[in-house]
Design an enzyme around this catalytic site. Structure first.
Site, PDB file in Angstrom:
ATOM      1  N   LYS A   1       0.832  -1.217   0.000  1.00 54.69           N
ATOM      2  CA  LYS A   1       0.000   0.000   0.000  1.00 54.69           C
ATOM      3  C   LYS A   1       0.865   1.267   0.000  1.00 54.69           C
ATOM      4  O   LYS A   1       2.072   1.215   0.276  1.00 54.69           O
ATOM      5  CB  LYS A   1      -0.913  -0.043   1.228  1.00 54.69           C
ATOM      6  CG  LYS A   1      -1.973  -1.153   1.181  1.00 54.69           C
ATOM      7  CD  LYS A   1      -2.897  -1.048   2.397  1.00 54.69           C
ATOM      8  CE  LYS A   1      -4.006  -2.089   2.361  1.00 54.69           C
ATOM      9  NZ  LYS A   1      -4.929  -1.934   3.531  1.00 54.69           N
TER      10      LYS A   1
ATOM     11  N   TYR B   1     -12.640  -2.284  -3.603  1.00 53.78           N
ATOM     12  CA  TYR B   1     -13.085  -2.452  -2.212  1.00 53.78           C
ATOM     13  C   TYR B   1     -14.612  -2.444  -2.076  1.00 53.78           C
ATOM     14  O   TYR B   1     -15.124  -2.145  -1.010  1.00 53.78           O
ATOM     15  CB  TYR B   1     -12.478  -1.364  -1.337  1.00 53.78           C
ATOM     16  CG  TYR B   1     -11.095  -1.668  -0.795  1.00 53.78           C
ATOM     17  CD1 TYR B   1     -10.817  -2.873  -0.138  1.00 53.78           C
ATOM     18  CD2 TYR B   1     -10.069  -0.732  -0.887  1.00 53.78           C
ATOM     19  CE1 TYR B   1      -9.562  -3.137   0.391  1.00 53.78           C
ATOM     20  CE2 TYR B   1      -8.801  -0.988  -0.360  1.00 53.78           C
ATOM     21  CZ  TYR B   1      -8.560  -2.193   0.286  1.00 53.78           C
ATOM     22  OH  TYR B   1      -7.317  -2.439   0.819  1.00 53.78           O
TER      23      TYR B   1
ATOM     24  N   PHE C   1     -15.593   3.532   7.004  1.00 53.52           N
ATOM     25  CA  PHE C   1     -14.247   3.905   6.568  1.00 53.52           C
ATOM     26  C   PHE C   1     -14.050   3.771   5.051  1.00 53.52           C
ATOM     27  O   PHE C   1     -12.954   3.998   4.543  1.00 53.52           O
ATOM     28  CB  PHE C   1     -13.186   3.075   7.316  1.00 53.52           C
ATOM     29  CG  PHE C   1     -13.362   1.572   7.184  1.00 53.52           C
ATOM     30  CD1 PHE C   1     -12.870   0.880   6.081  1.00 53.52           C
ATOM     31  CD2 PHE C   1     -14.018   0.848   8.174  1.00 53.52           C
ATOM     32  CE1 PHE C   1     -13.022  -0.488   5.960  1.00 53.52           C
ATOM     33  CE2 PHE C   1     -14.187  -0.533   8.064  1.00 53.52           C
ATOM     34  CZ  PHE C   1     -13.679  -1.198   6.948  1.00 53.52           C
TER      35      PHE C   1
ATOM     36  N   ARG D   1      -2.223 -14.350   4.479  1.00 56.58           N
ATOM     37  CA  ARG D   1      -2.942 -13.705   5.590  1.00 56.58           C
ATOM     38  C   ARG D   1      -2.136 -13.856   6.884  1.00 56.58           C
ATOM     39  O   ARG D   1      -2.056 -12.927   7.685  1.00 56.58           O
ATOM     40  CB  ARG D   1      -4.338 -14.326   5.769  1.00 56.58           C
ATOM     41  CG  ARG D   1      -5.290 -14.136   4.608  1.00 56.58           C
ATOM     42  CD  ARG D   1      -5.687 -12.711   4.349  1.00 56.58           C
ATOM     43  NE  ARG D   1      -6.244 -12.046   5.506  1.00 56.58           N
ATOM     44  CZ  ARG D   1      -6.855 -10.853   5.449  1.00 56.58           C
ATOM     45  NH1 ARG D   1      -6.989 -10.203   4.291  1.00 56.58           N
ATOM     46  NH2 ARG D   1      -7.310 -10.287   6.528  1.00 56.58           N
TER      47      ARG D   1
ATOM     48  N   THR E   1      -5.393  -7.128  10.797  1.00 53.72           N
ATOM     49  CA  THR E   1      -5.699  -5.867  10.102  1.00 53.72           C
ATOM     50  C   THR E   1      -5.144  -4.664  10.856  1.00 53.72           C
ATOM     51  O   THR E   1      -4.562  -3.759  10.247  1.00 53.72           O
ATOM     52  CB  THR E   1      -7.234  -5.726   9.939  1.00 53.72           C
ATOM     53  OG1 THR E   1      -7.725  -6.888   9.259  1.00 53.72           O
ATOM     54  CG2 THR E   1      -7.590  -4.481   9.144  1.00 53.72           C
TER      55      THR E   1
ATOM     56  N   ARG F   1       2.608  -6.622   9.042  1.00 56.61           N
ATOM     57  CA  ARG F   1       1.910  -5.474   9.636  1.00 56.61           C
ATOM     58  C   ARG F   1       2.493  -5.106  10.997  1.00 56.61           C
ATOM     59  O   ARG F   1       2.522  -3.926  11.359  1.00 56.61           O
ATOM     60  CB  ARG F   1       0.413  -5.756   9.705  1.00 56.61           C
ATOM     61  CG  ARG F   1      -0.240  -5.615   8.318  1.00 56.61           C
ATOM     62  CD  ARG F   1      -1.645  -6.161   8.292  1.00 56.61           C
ATOM     63  NE  ARG F   1      -2.387  -5.703   7.114  1.00 56.61           N
ATOM     64  CZ  ARG F   1      -3.587  -6.178   6.788  1.00 56.61           C
ATOM     65  NH1 ARG F   1      -4.158  -7.117   7.517  1.00 56.61           N
ATOM     66  NH2 ARG F   1      -4.205  -5.709   5.714  1.00 56.61           N
TER      67      ARG F   1
ATOM     68  N   ASN G   1      -1.796   0.133   6.992  1.00 59.84           N
ATOM     69  CA  ASN G   1      -1.291  -1.158   7.470  1.00 59.84           C
ATOM     70  C   ASN G   1      -0.440  -1.889   6.425  1.00 59.84           C
ATOM     71  O   ASN G   1      -0.263  -3.098   6.480  1.00 59.84           O
ATOM     72  CB  ASN G   1      -2.438  -2.014   8.007  1.00 59.84           C
ATOM     73  CG  ASN G   1      -3.501  -2.291   6.960  1.00 59.84           C
ATOM     74  OD1 ASN G   1      -3.337  -1.965   5.784  1.00 59.84           O
ATOM     75  ND2 ASN G   1      -4.595  -2.900   7.380  1.00 59.84           N
TER      76      ASN G   1
ATOM     77  N   HIS H   1      -2.140  -5.384   1.540  1.00 59.43           N
ATOM     78  CA  HIS H   1      -3.444  -6.030   1.325  1.00 59.43           C
ATOM     79  C   HIS H   1      -3.182  -7.466   0.912  1.00 59.43           C
ATOM     80  O   HIS H   1      -2.210  -7.745   0.200  1.00 59.43           O
ATOM     81  CB  HIS H   1      -4.217  -5.333   0.188  1.00 59.43           C
ATOM     82  CG  HIS H   1      -5.381  -6.158  -0.300  1.00 59.43           C
ATOM     83  ND1 HIS H   1      -6.614  -6.113   0.308  1.00 59.43           N
ATOM     84  CD2 HIS H   1      -5.475  -7.094  -1.293  1.00 59.43           C
ATOM     85  CE1 HIS H   1      -7.431  -6.979  -0.314  1.00 59.43           C
ATOM     86  NE2 HIS H   1      -6.756  -7.577  -1.284  1.00 59.43           N
TER      87      HIS H   1
ATOM     88  N   GLU I   1      -9.620 -10.702  -7.611  1.00 59.35           N
ATOM     89  CA  GLU I   1      -8.670  -9.597  -7.434  1.00 59.35           C
ATOM     90  C   GLU I   1      -7.503  -9.679  -8.424  1.00 59.35           C
ATOM     91  O   GLU I   1      -7.010  -8.654  -8.903  1.00 59.35           O
ATOM     92  CB  GLU I   1      -8.152  -9.584  -5.990  1.00 59.35           C
ATOM     93  CG  GLU I   1      -9.253  -9.216  -4.988  1.00 59.35           C
ATOM     94  CD  GLU I   1      -8.793  -9.185  -3.550  1.00 59.35           C
ATOM     95  OE1 GLU I   1      -9.610  -8.839  -2.678  1.00 59.35           O
ATOM     96  OE2 GLU I   1      -7.613  -9.506  -3.268  1.00 59.35           O
TER      97      GLU I   1
HETATM   98  P1  IDP Z   1      -7.843  -6.797   5.681  1.00 61.46           P
HETATM   99  O1  IDP Z   1      -7.045  -5.792   4.867  1.00 61.46           O
HETATM  100  O2  IDP Z   1      -7.064  -7.313   6.837  1.00 61.46           O
HETATM  101  O3  IDP Z   1      -8.443  -7.873   4.825  1.00 61.46           O
HETATM  102  P2  IDP Z   1     -10.514  -5.668   5.794  1.00 61.46           P
HETATM  103  O4  IDP Z   1     -11.468  -5.871   6.924  1.00 61.46           O
HETATM  104  O5  IDP Z   1     -10.774  -6.365   4.513  1.00 61.46           O
HETATM  105  O6  IDP Z   1      -9.051  -5.993   6.340  1.00 61.46           O
HETATM  106  O7  IDP Z   1     -10.452  -4.090   5.539  1.00 61.46           O
HETATM  107  C1  IDP Z   1      -9.827  -3.579   4.385  1.00 61.46           C
HETATM  108  C2  IDP Z   1      -8.960  -2.434   4.791  1.00 61.46           C
HETATM  109  O8  IDP Z   1      -9.783  -1.390   5.301  1.00 61.46           O
HETATM  110  C3  IDP Z   1      -7.976  -2.737   5.926  1.00 61.46           C
HETATM  111  O9  IDP Z   1      -6.757  -3.287   5.480  1.00 61.46           O
HETATM  112  C4  IDP Z   1      -7.767  -1.381   6.540  1.00 61.46           C
HETATM  113  O10 IDP Z   1      -6.780  -0.645   5.823  1.00 61.46           O
HETATM  114  C5  IDP Z   1      -9.109  -0.712   6.344  1.00 61.46           C
HETATM  115  N1  IDP Z   1      -9.909  -0.828   7.571  1.00 61.46           N
HETATM  116  C6  IDP Z   1     -10.507  -1.931   8.059  1.00 61.46           C
HETATM  117  N2  IDP Z   1     -11.165  -1.665   9.201  1.00 61.46           N
HETATM  118  C7  IDP Z   1     -10.989  -0.351   9.429  1.00 61.46           C
HETATM  119  C8  IDP Z   1     -11.442   0.532  10.455  1.00 61.46           C
HETATM  120  O11 IDP Z   1     -12.139   0.150  11.408  1.00 61.46           O
HETATM  121  N3  IDP Z   1     -11.028   1.836  10.340  1.00 61.46           N
HETATM  122  C9  IDP Z   1     -10.269   2.292   9.325  1.00 61.46           C
HETATM  123  N4  IDP Z   1      -9.824   1.489   8.336  1.00 61.46           N
HETATM  124  C10 IDP Z   1     -10.180   0.192   8.397  1.00 61.46           C
HETATM  125 MG    MG Z   2      -9.912  -7.813   3.372  1.00 58.83          MG
END
Ligand code: IDP
Ligand code: MG
Length: 136
Positions: A12, A52, A60, A88, A94, A105, A115, A118, A129
């Site tokens: 990212k 997304y 968010f 993962r 996350t 991370r 973070n 992805h 994807e």
């Molecule tokens: P992941 O990247 O671990 O799969 P997801 O739940 O798919 O997590 O969320 C996608 C992305 O959205 C996360 O990597 C993070 O950057 C962002 N994100 C997820 N939850 C939050 C939140 O509560 N606040 C702000 N950003 C979030």
């Molecule tokens: Mg995800």
């Protein structure tokens, strides 16, 4: 039985900006992933919104799409045995605060939004994807 899978990984903007591209790729290679395809690109906000889409109802969502389109990213197709779950695990939780030691991370993530990486969350989504970024 062997179960070779492919998964989509994105380095990212926060990590590309800090020149962490090579260090993160080394972590993938050291953990047995082959990088089959890769490209450094910057996407439009509308493309991030498509990518997304599963998160479109989340509070968010807008910030997330702004962020992913805010600077260069590196998108990669990674391959190894059980690649989806393995990636993962290597990425970690996350929220970097919750990520286990030794994960990408934990090592590089700044916050839940910045973070650093992805990774696809299922084999089915990995296919979608990969197609999204690498339609040949
Ligand atoms: P992941 O990247 O671990 O799969 P997801 O739940 O798919 O997590 O969320 C996608 C992305 O959205 C996360 O990597 C993070 O950057 C962002 N994100 C997820 N939850 C939050 C939140 O509560 N606040 C702000 N950003 C979030
Ligand atoms: Mg995800």
């Amino acid at each position: 039985m062997s179960n070779i899978e492919q998964t989509l990984s994105i380095i990212k903007p926060d990590a590309v900006e800090r020149n962490l591209e090579n260090e993160i790729k080394e972590m993938f290679k050291n953990n047995g992933f082959s990088i089959l395809k890769e490209k450094k690109i910057q996407i439009e906000k509308s493309e991030a919104e498509n990518f997304y889409k599963v998160h479109e109802t989340k509070p968010f969502y807008n910030d997330l799409c702004e962020y992913l389109s805010s600077g260069p990213i590196v998108v990669m197709v990674l391959e190894k045995e059980n690649a989806v779950l393995g990636n993962r695990e290597l990425m970690g939780a996350t929220n970097p605060k919750d990520a286990a030691d030794g994960t990408i991370r934990k090592k590089y993530g700044i916050s839940i939004d910045k973070n650093s990486v992805h990774g696809s969350d299922s084999v089915e989504n990995a296919k979608i994807e990969i197609e999204f970024f690498f339609k040949d």
